[in-house]
Structures are given as C-alpha cells and as structure tokens.
Design an enzyme around this catalytic site. Structure first.
Site, PDB file in Angstrom:
ATOM      1  N   HIS A  43     -51.097 -11.148  58.775  1.00  0.00           N
ATOM      2  CA  HIS A  43     -50.530 -10.876  59.520  1.00  0.00           C
ATOM      3  C   HIS A  43     -48.968 -11.241  60.092  1.00  0.00           C
ATOM      4  O   HIS A  43     -48.310 -10.825  59.881  1.00  0.00           O
ATOM      5  CB  HIS A  43     -51.218 -10.192  61.296  1.00  0.00           C
ATOM      6  CG  HIS A  43     -52.469  -9.180  60.445  1.00  0.00           C
ATOM      7  ND1 HIS A  43     -53.167  -9.546  61.791  1.00  0.00           N
ATOM      8  CD2 HIS A  43     -52.573  -7.761  59.930  1.00  0.00           C
ATOM      9  CE1 HIS A  43     -54.388  -8.447  60.652  1.00  0.00           C
ATOM     10  NE2 HIS A  43     -53.639  -7.026  60.133  1.00  0.00           N
ATOM     11  N   LYS A  67     -62.490   3.208  67.788  1.00  0.00           N
ATOM     12  CA  LYS A  67     -63.789   2.494  66.974  1.00  0.00           C
ATOM     13  C   LYS A  67     -63.421   1.302  68.193  1.00  0.00           C
ATOM     14  O   LYS A  67     -63.113   1.167  69.261  1.00  0.00           O
ATOM     15  CB  LYS A  67     -61.945   1.752  66.472  1.00  0.00           C
ATOM     16  CG  LYS A  67     -61.623   2.047  64.512  1.00  0.00           C
ATOM     17  CD  LYS A  67     -60.912   1.201  64.328  1.00  0.00           C
ATOM     18  CE  LYS A  67     -60.247   1.273  62.975  1.00  0.00           C
ATOM     19  NZ  LYS A  67     -59.703   0.240  62.133  1.00  0.00           N
ATOM     20  N   ARG A 116     -51.413  -5.891  50.056  1.00  0.00           N
ATOM     21  CA  ARG A 116     -52.244  -7.529  49.055  1.00  0.00           C
ATOM     22  C   ARG A 116     -53.003  -7.244  48.246  1.00  0.00           C
ATOM     23  O   ARG A 116     -52.240  -7.900  47.293  1.00  0.00           O
ATOM     24  CB  ARG A 116     -53.719  -7.423  50.240  1.00  0.00           C
ATOM     25  CG  ARG A 116     -53.336  -7.614  51.600  1.00  0.00           C
ATOM     26  CD  ARG A 116     -54.630  -7.868  52.631  1.00  0.00           C
ATOM     27  NE  ARG A 116     -54.783  -6.472  53.140  1.00  0.00           N
ATOM     28  CZ  ARG A 116     -55.666  -5.740  53.676  1.00  0.00           C
ATOM     29  NH1 ARG A 116     -55.887  -7.016  54.498  1.00  0.00           N
ATOM     30  NH2 ARG A 116     -56.515  -4.245  53.388  1.00  0.00           N
ATOM     31  N   SER A 154     -58.932  -8.183  58.871  1.00  0.00           N
ATOM     32  CA  SER A 154     -58.774  -8.879  59.721  1.00  0.00           C
ATOM     33  C   SER A 154     -61.391  -8.585  60.333  1.00  0.00           C
ATOM     34  O   SER A 154     -62.016  -9.212  60.538  1.00  0.00           O
ATOM     35  CB  SER A 154     -59.004  -8.316  61.175  1.00  0.00           C
ATOM     36  OG  SER A 154     -57.845  -7.984  61.748  1.00  0.00           O
TER      37      SER A 154
HETATM   38  O1  PNS Z   1     -53.308  -1.941  59.587  1.00  0.00           O
HETATM   39  P1  PNS Z   1     -54.154  -0.162  59.994  1.00  0.00           P
HETATM   40  O2  PNS Z   1     -55.299  -1.055  61.026  1.00  0.00           O
HETATM   41  O3  PNS Z   1     -54.643   0.157  58.599  1.00  0.00           O
HETATM   42  O4  PNS Z   1     -53.422   0.180  60.246  1.00  0.00           O
HETATM   43  C1  PNS Z   1     -53.288   2.054  60.306  1.00  0.00           C
HETATM   44  C2  PNS Z   1     -52.145   2.593  61.712  1.00  0.00           C
HETATM   45  C3  PNS Z   1     -52.127   1.696  63.024  1.00  0.00           C
HETATM   46  C4  PNS Z   1     -50.270   2.328  61.022  1.00  0.00           C
HETATM   47  C5  PNS Z   1     -52.313   3.979  61.573  1.00  0.00           C
HETATM   48  O5  PNS Z   1     -53.527   4.454  61.582  1.00  0.00           O
HETATM   49  C6  PNS Z   1     -51.407   4.505  62.089  1.00  0.00           C
HETATM   50  O6  PNS Z   1     -50.784   4.796  61.792  1.00  0.00           O
HETATM   51  N1  PNS Z   1     -51.835   5.450  62.790  1.00  0.00           N
HETATM   52  C7  PNS Z   1     -51.551   6.105  64.082  1.00  0.00           C
HETATM   53  C8  PNS Z   1     -51.865   7.800  63.929  1.00  0.00           C
HETATM   54  C9  PNS Z   1     -50.647   8.518  62.930  1.00  0.00           C
HETATM   55  O7  PNS Z   1     -49.232   8.347  62.858  1.00  0.00           O
HETATM   56  N2  PNS Z   1     -51.636   9.019  62.170  1.00  0.00           N
HETATM   57  C10 PNS Z   1     -50.642   9.248  60.797  1.00  0.00           C
HETATM   58  C11 PNS Z   1     -50.113   8.606  59.964  1.00  0.00           C
HETATM   59  S1  PNS Z   1     -50.467   9.023  58.716  1.00  0.00           S
END
Ligand code: PNS
Length: 191
Positions: A43, A67, A116, A154
């Site tokens: 990150h 979560k 990645r 993580s």
């Molecule tokens: O790195 P991560 O934990 O996979 O991040 C995921 C994240 C936070 C980017 C995604 O879950 C998100 O954007 N959540 C917010 C809710 C949202 O906007 N959902 C629609 C996304 S298409």
C-alpha cells in the site's frame, strides 16, 4: 454569470455532460480507498507513487460494520498518518457508503487502485465499471504493484504474523510494532 439570451436554445444535457467529462480539473485529487487492516509496504509503495502523480491523494478507510477488523478504524487512521506524514500532499480519512460519493464530496476525479496479479483483475474491473456507471466523471486509475510487494496482502501478513512467521519488510516498522502489541494483548486475554 453569463446570461442566456432570451429565446436562445438551452444547451442539451448530454452536451453539458460531455463538456464536464472532457474538462481537465485544475488540480487532480485522487482517492486511494481500502480496508488497510493494517497498511502494508505494498500500500505504502502505491501511496508514494500516487503522491507524485496527483496534486492531492486522500487515503480513505472504508468503515465496514460487517467485517471484524484487527484494528479499529481510528487505529488504522493513526497508523496511516504515521507513515504518510512525510508526503505533504497525502491526507487520511474514512468513509462509509459509496466510494464514488465520497470521492465527489472531496472533488476527487480519480480513484487509485493497485493491481498485484491477474487474480485481482476481475474484481477490480467489476468495481471500476460499476463506479464508472455511478459517476462517469470519476476515473479509476490502476497502478501495477511493485514486484517486490506483489504477493503481500493485509490478510496474509496477519496470518503469517499470528503463526509466528517473520513479517520484517512487509509492513512499515511502526505497524509491525503495533502488531506485536496487539498479538501479546490477544495472547494475554486468551491466557
Ligand atoms: O482494498 P479493498 O479492501 O478491497 O477495498 C475495497 C473498497 C473499499 C475499495 C470497496 O469495497 C469500496 O469501494 N467500498 C465502498 C462501497 C462501494 O462504493 N461499493 C461499490 C463499489 S463498486
């Protein structure tokens, strides 16, 4: 403000939308969102590179009640602030709800994401297309993870650490110290 001459036709909505989409903002603000539970060197590498590409980069932690994280949002924000302090154009915050709405509230026009491996691609593509559908004026920008960190997540860091494995170089030293403290707290509670 420029007045529309009486009787002049209104600019069609689609045309106005194209103008908005094609205009480059004077200052490009990007959001780098995630769980960051905890932040890894992967990150951090993306943050460092993103800070050079955008005028402002906001690292945003999703407040996800479904979560059960190892670190609270406040702890994660503290850790992030400790490590991004050296980048003057990088900020840290948290959000709930839609990421694109959070971005719009900050006048951000870019969502920064890291890829990645090919396995990340499908999930990222789905999110990028959904986010584009929700707000076409916000662009998702992908950066390839540094090969040195492309295997880090993580989740894996937490798993290896909890089983006694060495995570030196995978997370910033301040985060490693916090992991040690958290693990000994959990062990004390379990004893
Ligand atoms: O790195 P991560 O934990 O996979 O991040 C995921 C994240 C936070 C980017 C995604 O879950 C998100 O954007 N959540 C917010 C809710 C949202 O906007 N959902 C629609 C996304 S298409």
């Amino acid at each position: 403000m420029k007045q529309r001459a009486q009787g002049a036709p209104r600019r069609p909505a689609l045309f106005a939308r194209i103008i908005t989409l094609s205009r480059k903002p004077r200052s490009v603000i990007a959001i780098y969102a995630g769980s960051f539970d905890p932040i890894t060197n992967g990150h951090l590498d993306l943050i460092q590179r993103g800070s050079r590409m955008f005028d402002r980069l906001i690292v945003s932690i999703l407040r996800n009640e479904t979560k059960e994280p190892l670190f609270s949002v406040e702890e994660r924000m503290e850790m992030l602030r400790e490590v991004v302090d050296v980048y003057p154009n990088v900020g840290v915050d948290s959000f709930h709800g839609l990421l694109v709405d959070h971005a719009a509230a900050h006048s951000a026009t870019v969502l920064l994401r890291g890829i990645r491996a090919i396995s990340d691609y499908e999930y990222e593509l789905q999110m990028a297309l959904m986010n584009r559908r929700l707000r076409p004026e916000i662009e998702t920008v992908f950066m390839m993870a540094n090969e040195a960190y492309s295997f880090i997540s993580s989740r894996l860091v937490k798993e290896v650490f909890s089983l006694g494995g060495d995570i030196t170089g995978l997370v910033p030293p301040a985060v490693e110290a916090r992991l040690h403290r958290r693990l000994s707290k959990i062990k004390r509670r379990g004893a």
